[in-house]
Design an enzyme around this catalytic site. Sequence first.
Site, PDB file in Angstrom:
ATOM      1  NE  ARG A   1       8.171   0.656   3.944  1.00 62.30           N
ATOM      2  CZ  ARG A   1       6.905   0.342   4.231  1.00 62.30           C
ATOM      3  NH1 ARG A   1       6.465  -0.894   4.072  1.00 62.30           N
ATOM      4  NH2 ARG A   1       6.073   1.261   4.663  1.00 62.30           N
TER       5      ARG A   1
ATOM      6  CG  HIS B   1       5.823   4.715   7.774  1.00 60.77           C
ATOM      7  ND1 HIS B   1       5.861   5.457   6.611  1.00 60.77           N
ATOM      8  CD2 HIS B   1       5.058   3.622   7.497  1.00 60.77           C
ATOM      9  CE1 HIS B   1       5.145   4.835   5.673  1.00 60.77           C
ATOM     10  NE2 HIS B   1       4.648   3.726   6.192  1.00 60.77           N
TER      11      HIS B   1
ATOM     12  NE  ARG C   1      -1.850  -1.538   3.399  1.00 61.93           N
ATOM     13  CZ  ARG C   1      -3.040  -2.002   3.696  1.00 61.93           C
ATOM     14  NH1 ARG C   1      -3.956  -1.185   4.158  1.00 61.93           N
ATOM     15  NH2 ARG C   1      -3.317  -3.272   3.558  1.00 61.93           N
ATOM     16  CB  THR C   2       3.831   2.415   1.856  1.00 64.55           C
ATOM     17  OG1 THR C   2       3.235   2.143   3.120  1.00 64.55           O
ATOM     18  CG2 THR C   2       4.616   3.707   1.957  1.00 64.55           C
TER      19      THR C   2
ATOM     20  CE  LYS D   1      20.317  -4.350   7.110  1.00 68.59           C
ATOM     21  NZ  LYS D   1      20.069  -4.430   8.533  1.00 68.59           N
TER      22      LYS D   1
END
Lengths: 315, 177
Positions: A116, A144, A66-67, A94
Site C-alpha cells: 500500500r 484497491h 483492516r486491510t 518516493k
Amino acid sequence: MSAKSGHHHRWTRKHLLGLQELSADEIRFVLDTADSFKEVSTRSVKKVPALRGRVMVNLFFEDSTRTRTSFALAAQRLSADIIDFSQKTSSVNKGETLIDTARNIEAMGIDIIVVRHPAGGAAELLSRHVKCSVVNAGDGAHEHPTQGLLDLYTIRERFGKIAGLKVAIVGDIANSRVARSNLWGLKKLGAEVILVGPPTLLPRAFEQLGARVVYDFDEVVGEVDVINMLRVQFERIKTSQFPSVREFTRLFGLTGDRFKRCKKDVFVMHPGPMNRGIEISSEIADGAQSGILTQVTNGLAVRMAGLYLVSQASD
Amino acid sequence: MRTQYDQADVKRVIDQLEGKVAAAFAVDRPLCVIGIRTRGETLAKRLIEGLKKRGFNLIEHGVLDITLYRDDLSEIGPGPMVRPTHVDFDIDGIPLLLVDDVLFTGRSVRAGLNALIDFGRPSVVRLAVLVDRGGREVPIQADFVGLALNDVPVGHRVNVHFSEDDGEDEILVEPRE
C-alpha cells in the site's frame, strides 16, 4: 449460491495490480475461487497448506488496520509465513525509496509483496522491479483491487448476479481508489454504475469511463439496488473542495430520511472505516440491509484467493 | 491388454465394489462417504444410491476438493480451479469411506487424507476406488477395488468417464497426450 462462470479459464497473472487490466472472465475466476476459500473459514481447522513455505510481506506506507490484518489472516489461513513492514514515507524520493525498500525485503526471500502506497501506480512500478509477486493493497487514488473484488463478491452473493444491477457509489469519488476499482469491476460484469458526490469531488471525466455522474443523491436514491457509501477522507481533502461536514451529511449522507426513499431490498455497503453519523447513519450501518460486516468476512476469502492465484502463477 | 470397458462393464464393476463395501460396514450404523472431486464425487453418489438400497440409512455424504493439499501444483501448470469442499457434518468417531475413481501414484489420496484430518477424527478411514492401476509412489493401498489393472504401461492414462460428467459410462486406457 453464486452463479458459476463455467469457463475453463486459467489464471496466469503473477501480480494483482488492479481491476482495470482484468477481463470479466478473470474477475469471475477470482470470485469463483474465493467461493471455495470461504468454506475453509467454516472448518474446525481454518487452515489449508496451499502456501506452506511461502513468505508474504505486508509493505504498507500508509495507515491501515483492516486491510493489513485481512491480508495477514488470509496468508495465515493458507499456511504462508508473514512479515509486517510498515513505514510512513516522505513524498520526496518516493519511487526510489519504494523500490530500494522492496528489493531489500525481496533479498530476504519473499514470495509475495502486498503493498500500500500513497502514490498512484506504486504497485505497478514495484512489479516491474522485483521478481516476486506483487499484490496492490491500495495505491493513491488509483486502485484497491481486493476491495473492488470483495465488493463484487458481496454483491454477487447477495443478488446471485451482478449484470443488470444499478449500483450507486457515493461520496468523495475523486480521492477514492475504492470507487475506481469498483467502477472497473462493476462495468466489466455488466452493472450500471452511478457516481454521486459534490462537483468538487466528482469530476465529469468519470462519464468517459462509462459511469453516470450525478450531483444530487436524491435524484437516484429510489432507483438503485446497491448503495456503496465511501468514507469521507478528511486527510486527503483540501478544505476548499469540501462543504461543511453538516452540509455533506445533509446532501450526500445516507440518513434515515433518505433511506426511507430507497428500494425495499436495497443493499448498503461501506469499505470502512466508517464515520458514523457523517456519510452513514448508525442505524443503517448496523441494520438488516447492511452488508458492511459481510464485506469484511468476504474480504478474507477474496484475499486468500488472490494470494493463492498469484502464487500459483509465479511457479 | 484390454483398453476399453463400456457401460455394462462399468455397472458390473461398480456393483462388485458396492458389494465389497456393504459387506465391510454395519448397515445400522452411521457411515460417512466422501468423494474426491470430480469423478470420485460421482462414484460416491452411485455407491451411496446402491448402499441405501441395501438398507444403509445413516449415510452422510461429503465432497473433498484436494487442490490446496496437492504436492504437484507446479507440475500441472498455473491456476487450477479450486472448487468448494463440502463436509457439513461431524466426522469424529464415525467410520469414513474415501472414494476416488483411479488409484495410481497414491498422491491424491495422500492429499485427501491430509484434508480429512482438518475436519476431525473418524473412527476408521477406508479407501474405495473404481480402478487400481498400480504405479504407487507413496505407501497407500485401497481397501476396496472394483477393477484391478496390473499391466497398464507407465506412459498410459486410465480415464474413467461417468454419464453425469462426460455423457457416458466407460473406462479407457489411453496413451498420455
